[in-house]
Write an enzyme that holds these catalytic residues in place. Structure first.
Site, mmCIF file in Angstrom:
data_model
loop_
_atom_site.group_PDB
_atom_site.id
_atom_site.type_symbol
_atom_site.label_atom_id
_atom_site.label_comp_id
_atom_site.label_asym_id
_atom_site.label_seq_id
_atom_site.Cartn_x
_atom_site.Cartn_y
_atom_site.Cartn_z
ATOM 1 N N GLY A 141 -14.060 -1.724 0.458
ATOM 2 C CA GLY A 141 -15.109 -1.027 0.441
ATOM 3 C C GLY A 141 -15.410 -0.117 -0.369
ATOM 4 O O GLY A 141 -16.671 0.123 -1.081
ATOM 5 N N GLY A 193 -7.684 -5.125 1.703
ATOM 6 C CA GLY A 193 -6.307 -5.082 2.479
ATOM 7 C C GLY A 193 -6.306 -6.719 2.578
ATOM 8 O O GLY A 193 -5.273 -7.233 2.467
ATOM 9 N N ARG A 207 0.954 -1.167 -0.009
ATOM 10 C CA ARG A 207 0.013 -0.212 -0.042
ATOM 11 C C ARG A 207 0.870 1.294 0.025
ATOM 12 O O ARG A 207 0.527 2.463 -0.596
ATOM 13 C CB ARG A 207 -1.030 0.014 1.102
ATOM 14 C CG ARG A 207 -2.318 -0.473 0.786
ATOM 15 C CD ARG A 207 -3.160 -0.199 1.886
ATOM 16 N NE ARG A 207 -4.599 -0.653 1.421
ATOM 17 C CZ ARG A 207 -5.640 -0.923 2.169
ATOM 18 N NH1 ARG A 207 -5.637 -1.182 3.428
ATOM 19 N NH2 ARG A 207 -6.736 -1.100 1.763
ATOM 20 N N LYS A 219 -16.404 -6.660 6.897
ATOM 21 C CA LYS A 219 -17.077 -5.362 6.680
ATOM 22 C C LYS A 219 -18.477 -5.193 6.140
ATOM 23 O O LYS A 219 -18.733 -4.519 4.993
ATOM 24 C CB LYS A 219 -16.234 -4.358 6.204
ATOM 25 C CG LYS A 219 -15.044 -3.996 7.035
ATOM 26 C CD LYS A 219 -14.046 -3.183 6.471
ATOM 27 C CE LYS A 219 -12.764 -3.030 7.267
ATOM 28 N NZ LYS A 219 -11.710 -2.633 6.435
HETATM 29 P P1 ADP Z 1 -11.083 -6.762 3.053
HETATM 30 O O1 ADP Z 1 -9.986 -6.346 3.847
HETATM 31 O O2 ADP Z 1 -10.405 -7.822 1.801
HETATM 32 O O3 ADP Z 1 -11.902 -5.848 2.340
HETATM 33 P P2 ADP Z 1 -12.658 -7.341 5.160
HETATM 34 O O4 ADP Z 1 -11.654 -6.291 6.055
HETATM 35 O O5 ADP Z 1 -14.027 -7.197 4.952
HETATM 36 O O6 ADP Z 1 -11.823 -7.694 3.847
HETATM 37 O O7 ADP Z 1 -12.771 -8.765 6.048
HETATM 38 C C1 ADP Z 1 -11.639 -9.597 6.309
HETATM 39 C C2 ADP Z 1 -11.832 -10.521 7.358
HETATM 40 O O8 ADP Z 1 -13.001 -11.151 7.709
HETATM 41 C C3 ADP Z 1 -10.899 -11.333 7.797
HETATM 42 O O9 ADP Z 1 -10.132 -10.949 8.967
HETATM 43 C C4 ADP Z 1 -11.529 -12.731 8.150
HETATM 44 O O10 ADP Z 1 -10.943 -13.405 9.060
HETATM 45 C C5 ADP Z 1 -12.919 -12.100 8.473
HETATM 46 N N1 ADP Z 1 -13.659 -13.226 7.960
HETATM 47 C C6 ADP Z 1 -14.398 -13.658 6.719
HETATM 48 N N2 ADP Z 1 -15.141 -14.729 6.980
HETATM 49 C C7 ADP Z 1 -15.475 -14.838 8.277
HETATM 50 C C8 ADP Z 1 -16.187 -15.602 9.167
HETATM 51 N N3 ADP Z 1 -17.230 -16.505 8.424
HETATM 52 N N4 ADP Z 1 -16.153 -15.608 10.456
HETATM 53 C C9 ADP Z 1 -15.379 -14.776 10.887
HETATM 54 N N5 ADP Z 1 -14.714 -13.979 10.233
HETATM 55 C C10 ADP Z 1 -14.771 -14.063 8.903
HETATM 56 MG MG MG Z 2 -9.951 -5.398 5.830
#
Ligand code: ADP
Ligand code: MG
Length: 386
Positions: free
Chosen positions: A367, A344, A38, A199
């Site tokens: 997001g 991330g 990043r 999220k």
């Molecule tokens: P990104 O950063 O790719 O946008 P998010 O921040 O929204 O993704 O989400 C990532 C997190 O979601 C990870 O830490 C992962 O452990 C958690 N996660 C995904 N599915 C589950 C689940 N079924 N139960 C608990 N945590 C989850």
């Molecule tokens: Mg994230």
């Protein structure tokens, strides 16, 4: 139209550069291995400004300190890393506003960089507070936003600050918007979007709009839990994130383009794994998509010509719940489609699996990428248009 920095006289100017250096820190408090991506993503803008002999006031947030000073969320590791990457000393102040910061900022010379302390140590940042923005703005004469990952937030250093300074999009922001605009204006069909992660509050509401634009939406992670629950399907003790379930219930999930998990890897109260069909989760917790779901999703992925992915399919940080995310990552990597990923954790997962190089474009936004693709106007981009 987004105002960009091309054709702008930046020579020797004092520039406030907002970046999204929200990097994961290791247990040793440092930025390890490839987790500096990043930071590297913003290098074109930083180097451009250095070449123009700008005095750079650099600002970012790091993590979620929620308006308080949290020592291990100081930007010090970023100072060290950036200095190492650029082979240039980076100055730092232990605050981001106030007389002392102003005094130091005034002394910055052309070709020098001053890094401000974590913007989110002030709750005013997330409140889009005008006074706070004015203080930030007083440090420079031009504002440049190069933080696409935060453009869906109405925060002081993204929105309010533009009321006080001539404001422009940085090179990375411009590039991300260009590529993502192209991806939605002219996607090769079938176009598939994969949405997972935690999220749910930002991700679930955009699904309704994405259904108009994509041929398939595949969901996993906590995002899938929320949709299942909103559809009245029992998910036991699975996590739901911070979303208001009544709000989620108002969303129309009826479209047959929306694919939800049919089975899941769940754990019981003794943290033991069991495989379950959706609808028979009992008192257990969903932590990954199951193998049948992987099969259905992989087939759709391999038939797609455009793939966009944000959000892991499960709690992939734990080996025993990483299979779903890994298998989907492999299916995406093997597909001949044009591939974009963002977020991330998704990028961290793909890097861990050694598959990130198979992706055509890696966006710094998670997001924000989904909101942009849904057609919603991002507050941070609107602020640059005025
Ligand atoms: P990104 O950063 O790719 O946008 P998010 O921040 O929204 O993704 O989400 C990532 C997190 O979601 C990870 O830490 C992962 O452990 C958690 N996660 C995904 N599915 C589950 C689940 N079924 N139960 C608990 N945590 C989850
Ligand atoms: Mg994230």
């Amino acid at each position: 139209m987004l105002k960009t920095i091309h054709n702008l006289n930046l020579k020797n100017k004092r520039v406030f550069l907002r970046v999204g250096f929200d990097v994961p820190l290791g247990d040793d408090g440092k930025i390890n291995g490839k987790e500096d991506w990043r930071i590297r993503a913003n290098l074109p803008t930083i180097k451009y400004l250095l070449k123009e002999n700008c005095r750079i006031i650099l600002a970012t947030h790091l993590g979620r300190p929620k308006g308080k000073i949290v020592k291990n969320l100081s930007v010090e590791p970023i100072q060290e890393k950036l200095s190492q990457i650029l082979n240039l000393p980076i100055m730092m102040v232990s605050d981001c506003v106030g007389p002392q910061v102003k005094k130091t900022a005034d002394k910055v010379q052309g070709g020098e960089i001053l890094l401000l302390e974590n913007l989110r140590f002030y709750q005013e940042e997330e409140e889009n507070n005008l006074d706070f923005a004015k203080k930030l703005a007083s440090l420079a004469e031009i504002y440049i936003n190069d933080a696409f990952s935060v453009c869906h937030r109405q925060h002081a250093s993204i929105c309010a600050i533009t009321k006080f300074l001539p404001s422009y999009a940085g090179l990375l922001l411009e590039k991300e918007i260009g590529i993502l605009s192209e991806a939605i204006s002219n996607p090769k069909s079938p176009a598939t979007i994969i949405i997972g992660g935690a999220k749910a509050k930002t991700k679930v509401p955009v699904i309704e709009y994405l259904l108009d634009k994509f041929d398939n939406i595949l969901v996993g992670g906590i995002v899938a839990n929320v949709i299942l629950k909103a559809k009245g399907i029992d998910i036991g003790n699975s996590l739901l994130s911070d979303i208001d379930l009544d709000e989620a219930k108002k969303i129309s999930f009826k479209d047959n383009k929306l694919h939800i998990p049919v089975d899941a890897v769940v754990c019981n109260d003794k943290n033991k794994i069991i495989l379950s069909a959706i609808g028979r989760i009992g008192d257990n917790k969903i932590l990954d998509i199951g193998s049948e779901t992987v099969g259905v999703y992989s087939k759709i992925i391999s038939n797609s010509k455009t793939i966009i992915w944000n959000g892991p399919m499960g709690k992939f940080e734990e080996e025993k719940y990483s299979k779903g995310t890994k298998k989907i990552a492999q299916a995406v990597a093997e597909s001949a489609a044009y591939k974009i990923v963002g977020g991330g954790d998704t990028i961290f997962a793909l890097s861990q699996f050694g598959l990130i190089d198979k992706i055509d474009f890696v966006s710094t936004g998670g997001g924000s990428m989904l909101e942009f693709l849904s057609g919603k106007k991002l507050p941070g981009l609107e602020a640059l248009e005025n």
